[in-house]
Design a protein around this motif. Structure first.
Motif, PDB file in Angstrom:
ATOM      1  N   PHE A 205      -4.675 -28.874  39.958  1.00 56.37           N
ATOM      2  CA  PHE A 205      -4.493 -27.703  39.096  1.00 56.37           C
ATOM      3  C   PHE A 205      -4.572 -26.457  39.962  1.00 56.37           C
ATOM      4  N   THR A 206      -3.639 -25.545  39.753  1.00 55.98           N
ATOM      5  CA  THR A 206      -3.641 -24.309  40.543  1.00 55.98           C
ATOM      6  C   THR A 206      -3.172 -23.142  39.687  1.00 55.98           C
ATOM      7  N   THR A 207      -3.626 -21.950  40.030  1.00 52.42           N
ATOM      8  CA  THR A 207      -3.111 -20.738  39.383  1.00 52.42           C
ATOM      9  C   THR A 207      -1.979 -20.133  40.225  1.00 52.42           C
ATOM     10  N   SER A 208      -1.698 -20.735  41.390  1.00 54.29           N
ATOM     11  CA  SER A 208      -0.768 -20.130  42.363  1.00 54.29           C
ATOM     12  C   SER A 208       0.514 -20.942  42.487  1.00 54.29           C
ATOM     13  N   LYS A 209       1.629 -20.356  42.014  1.00 57.37           N
ATOM     14  CA  LYS A 209       2.935 -21.039  42.095  1.00 57.37           C
ATOM     15  C   LYS A 209       3.276 -21.435  43.527  1.00 57.37           C
ATOM     16  N   ASN A 210       2.895 -20.566  44.468  1.00 59.19           N
ATOM     17  CA  ASN A 210       3.309 -20.804  45.857  1.00 59.19           C
ATOM     18  C   ASN A 210       2.531 -21.924  46.543  1.00 59.19           C
ATOM     19  N   LYS A 211       1.602 -22.587  45.806  1.00 60.65           N
ATOM     20  CA  LYS A 211       0.868 -23.700  46.416  1.00 60.65           C
ATOM     21  C   LYS A 211       1.347 -25.061  45.901  1.00 60.65           C
ATOM     22  N   VAL A 212       2.321 -25.056  44.964  1.00 61.65           N
ATOM     23  CA  VAL A 212       2.714 -26.312  44.311  1.00 61.65           C
ATOM     24  C   VAL A 212       3.267 -27.320  45.321  1.00 61.65           C
ATOM     25  N   GLU A 213       4.173 -26.874  46.188  1.00 64.25           N
ATOM     26  CA  GLU A 213       4.769 -27.809  47.155  1.00 64.25           C
ATOM     27  C   GLU A 213       3.720 -28.349  48.113  1.00 64.25           C
ATOM     28  N   ASP A 214       2.820 -27.431  48.565  1.00 63.19           N
ATOM     29  CA  ASP A 214       1.753 -27.852  49.470  1.00 63.19           C
ATOM     30  C   ASP A 214       0.878 -28.914  48.842  1.00 63.19           C
ATOM     31  N   ALA A 215       0.560 -28.740  47.560  1.00 63.29           N
ATOM     32  CA  ALA A 215      -0.324 -29.693  46.898  1.00 63.29           C
ATOM     33  C   ALA A 215       0.272 -31.095  46.978  1.00 63.29           C
ATOM     34  N   ARG A 216       1.587 -31.181  46.809  1.00 67.44           N
ATOM     35  CA  ARG A 216       2.235 -32.501  46.923  1.00 67.44           C
ATOM     36  C   ARG A 216       2.114 -33.037  48.342  1.00 67.44           C
ATOM     37  N   ARG A 217       2.347 -32.164  49.312  1.00 62.88           N
ATOM     38  CA  ARG A 217       2.247 -32.585  50.724  1.00 62.88           C
ATOM     39  C   ARG A 217       0.837 -33.076  51.041  1.00 62.88           C
ATOM     40  N   LEU A 218      -0.165 -32.444  50.416  1.00 63.15           N
ATOM     41  CA  LEU A 218      -1.566 -32.789  50.703  1.00 63.15           C
ATOM     42  C   LEU A 218      -2.010 -34.041  49.956  1.00 63.15           C
ATOM     43  N   GLY A 219      -1.147 -34.580  49.088  1.00 66.27           N
ATOM     44  CA  GLY A 219      -1.482 -35.873  48.469  1.00 66.27           C
ATOM     45  C   GLY A 219      -1.512 -35.896  46.954  1.00 66.27           C
ATOM     46  N   ALA A 220      -1.168 -34.783  46.285  1.00 70.65           N
ATOM     47  CA  ALA A 220      -1.220 -34.775  44.818  1.00 70.65           C
ATOM     48  C   ALA A 220      -0.091 -35.628  44.239  1.00 70.65           C
ATOM     49  N   ASP A 221      -0.420 -36.451  43.231  1.00 63.50           N
ATOM     50  CA  ASP A 221       0.604 -37.213  42.518  1.00 63.50           C
ATOM     51  C   ASP A 221       1.335 -36.311  41.531  1.00 63.50           C
ATOM     52  N   ALA A 222       0.659 -35.267  41.055  1.00 65.68           N
ATOM     53  CA  ALA A 222       1.275 -34.275  40.172  1.00 65.68           C
ATOM     54  C   ALA A 222       0.545 -32.959  40.371  1.00 65.68           C
ATOM     55  N   VAL A 223       1.236 -31.864  40.061  1.00 67.49           N
ATOM     56  CA  VAL A 223       0.639 -30.531  40.193  1.00 67.49           C
ATOM     57  C   VAL A 223       0.860 -29.790  38.883  1.00 67.49           C
ATOM     58  N   VAL A 224      -0.196 -29.155  38.369  1.00 69.55           N
ATOM     59  CA  VAL A 224      -0.101 -28.433  37.101  1.00 69.55           C
ATOM     60  C   VAL A 224      -0.467 -26.975  37.344  1.00 69.55           C
ATOM     61  N   LEU A 225       0.438 -26.092  36.947  1.00 68.78           N
ATOM     62  CA  LEU A 225       0.115 -24.657  36.957  1.00 68.78           C
ATOM     63  C   LEU A 225      -0.737 -24.399  35.722  1.00 68.78           C
ATOM     64  N   SER A 226      -1.955 -23.942  35.906  1.00 64.86           N
ATOM     65  CA  SER A 226      -2.866 -23.858  34.761  1.00 64.86           C
ATOM     66  C   SER A 226      -2.426 -22.818  33.732  1.00 64.86           C
ATOM     67  N   SER A 227      -1.491 -21.936  34.117  1.00 67.13           N
ATOM     68  CA  SER A 227      -0.952 -20.971  33.144  1.00 67.13           C
ATOM     69  C   SER A 227       0.147 -21.592  32.267  1.00 67.13           C
ATOM     70  N   ASP A 228       0.594 -22.793  32.572  1.00 65.06           N
ATOM     71  CA  ASP A 228       1.679 -23.459  31.830  1.00 65.06           C
ATOM     72  C   ASP A 228       1.072 -24.306  30.709  1.00 65.06           C
ATOM     73  N   ALA A 229       1.057 -23.752  29.486  1.00 69.35           N
ATOM     74  CA  ALA A 229       0.369 -24.416  28.371  1.00 69.35           C
ATOM     75  C   ALA A 229       0.940 -25.804  28.098  1.00 69.35           C
ATOM     76  N   GLY A 230       2.254 -25.945  28.215  1.00 67.84           N
ATOM     77  CA  GLY A 230       2.885 -27.242  27.959  1.00 67.84           C
ATOM     78  C   GLY A 230       2.446 -28.287  28.976  1.00 67.84           C
ATOM     79  N   ALA A 231       2.406 -27.875  30.238  1.00 67.31           N
ATOM     80  CA  ALA A 231       1.995 -28.811  31.297  1.00 67.31           C
ATOM     81  C   ALA A 231       0.525 -29.195  31.140  1.00 67.31           C
ATOM     82  N   MET A 232      -0.291 -28.256  30.706  1.00 68.27           N
ATOM     83  CA  MET A 232      -1.707 -28.558  30.449  1.00 68.27           C
ATOM     84  C   MET A 232      -1.814 -29.565  29.297  1.00 68.27           C
ATOM     85  N   GLN A 233      -1.079 -29.303  28.211  1.00 68.43           N
ATOM     86  CA  GLN A 233      -1.126 -30.172  27.036  1.00 68.43           C
ATOM     87  C   GLN A 233      -0.709 -31.608  27.394  1.00 68.43           C
TER      88      GLN A 233
END
Ligand code: NAP
Ligand code: ZN
Ligand code: ZN
Length: 348
Positions: A205-233
């Protein structure tokens, strides 16, 4: 006693500036270490700005230390001059209470002595790793088994690494478990790497759009922008465990709702204001809200050895100590990928 160059905050409103400290001559059980690298933890920022109250000034921060042993006392058995060594958040504890005897020195009933912003048993103020050298009892010095070239990337393991490793182990991160990591900063990126290495399914989970790709590189199976209500749901009621590393206040009730029945949200971030907790999401699903603090010495060594075996280090941006105030500003903005490490060769 020897005079040692350091950087200190004179008051909660001061920028860090050159300062001189004294280090004790090594006693029989002490290890003297030339500090090569020191990570910049968000706790350094919180404490030098007295955001938690009770700060001791002048303050020399720094509790993610790696360096080279330069001298040892006559009774030291674990280290020899020339060895590489690490020092984290703790430098002493009572060693007698139940928590100390269980290897949980961070919860010492008499309060452990911290590397800085703390006093030792004789009442002397402790000074941390933004300095050229340190003297520590060998019981609180860690062995480093990574290659020498990785010493800078190892430094953040001494706080960010153990603070995420310990709760991931305690709450059973591993194959078949779905784990969330909140905040992709110094702690968060280590939590992500470690949970992935342990074999869990990991959602960052991140508040920073610019970290989404990095999160995948670092091992995340999925990344959720915490401001995206649909993705949180879409993550509702799906997690066994969520590790919350955010350094600022945010909505933890939304995170509680993402846990399965009997799931746990563990806080490691320490915002300066209290959270608001609604009873509903805890009751519905018998969920738990928990906390965790660094780790004891034995578990810290276990974590370092685990990271050496799995070739895990921190992603760092090296900085000379003269730029540490700018580094602080960028830490506060969440603008670091993912840990500043001070190169102490810059300090003389
Ligand atoms: P950091 O590098 O600054 O990372 C914190 C991350 O939190 C940021 O990168 C950001 O990630 C996220 N964040 C910031 N503001 C936020 C907000 N308003 N809402 C949601 N997320 C926010 O800090 P750190 O060094 O990892 O330390 C994190 C916290 O843990 C600090 O409070 C520190 O004092 C504490 N700490 C506790 C222990 C312990 O033993 N419990 C040990 C060390 C540190 P995104 O950009 O991805 O959103
Ligand atoms: Zn720390
Ligand atoms: Zn104790």
């Amino acid at each position: 006693m020897s005079n040692v160059p350091a950087y200190a905050a004179a008051t909660a409103k001061s920028r860090l500036a050159p300062f001189s400290i004294e280090r004790r001559a090594p006693g029989p059980k002490d290890v003297a270490i030339e500090i090569l690298y020191c990570g910049v933890c968000h706790s350094d920022v919180h404490q030098t700005r007295d955001e938690w109250g009770g700060a001791i000034f002048p303050m020399v921060p720094g509790h993610e230390i790696t360096g080279r042993v330069t001298a040892v006392g006559g009774q030291v058995t674990k280290f020899r001059p020339g060895d590489f060594a690490g020092v984290g958040v703790l430098v002493d504890s009572c060693r007698k209470c139940g928590n100390c005897r269980e290897g949980l020195e961070q919860f010492c009933d008499k309060e452990a002595v911290q590397t800085y912003n703390s006093r030792d048993k004789a009442g002397a103020v402790m000074y941390g790793g933004y300095s050229k050298s340190i003297v520590v009892d060998e019981a609180f010095v860690l062995k480093i088994r990574h290659p020498e070239a990785q010493l800078a990337g190892v430094a953040p393991l001494l706080c960010a690494g153990i603070t995420t490793y310990s709760p991931l182990r305690r709450w059973g991160a591993g194959p078949g478990k779905k784990v969330g990591v909140v905040g992709l900063g110094g702690l968060g990126h280590m939590g992500l790497k470690l949970a992935h290495a342990m074999g869990a399914e990991v959602v960052q989970f991140t508040t920073s759009k610019n970290k989404v790709e990095d999160a995948r590189r670092l091992g995340a199976d999925a990344v959720v922008l915490s401001s995206d209500a649909g993705a949180m749901q879409a993550q509702h009621r799906s997690f066994d465990f969520i590790l919350d590393t955010a350094a600022a206040n945010h909505d933890i009730n939304a995170l509680l709702g993402l846990l399965k029945r009997d799931g746990t949200l563990a806080l490691v971030g320490v915002p300066s204001t209290p959270y608001t907790v609604a009873a509903g999401p805890l009751i519905m699903g018998r969920r738990s809200l928990a906390g965790s603090a660094i780790g004891g010495l034995a578990e810290t060594q276990e974590m370092l050895d685990y990271c050496a075996a799995h070739k895990i280090v921190s992603d760092i941006e090296m900085t000379p100590i003269q730029a540490v105030n700018e580094a602080y500003e960028r830490v506060v903005r969440g603008d670091v990928k993912y840990r500043f490490v001070i190169d102490l060769a810059s300090l003389s």
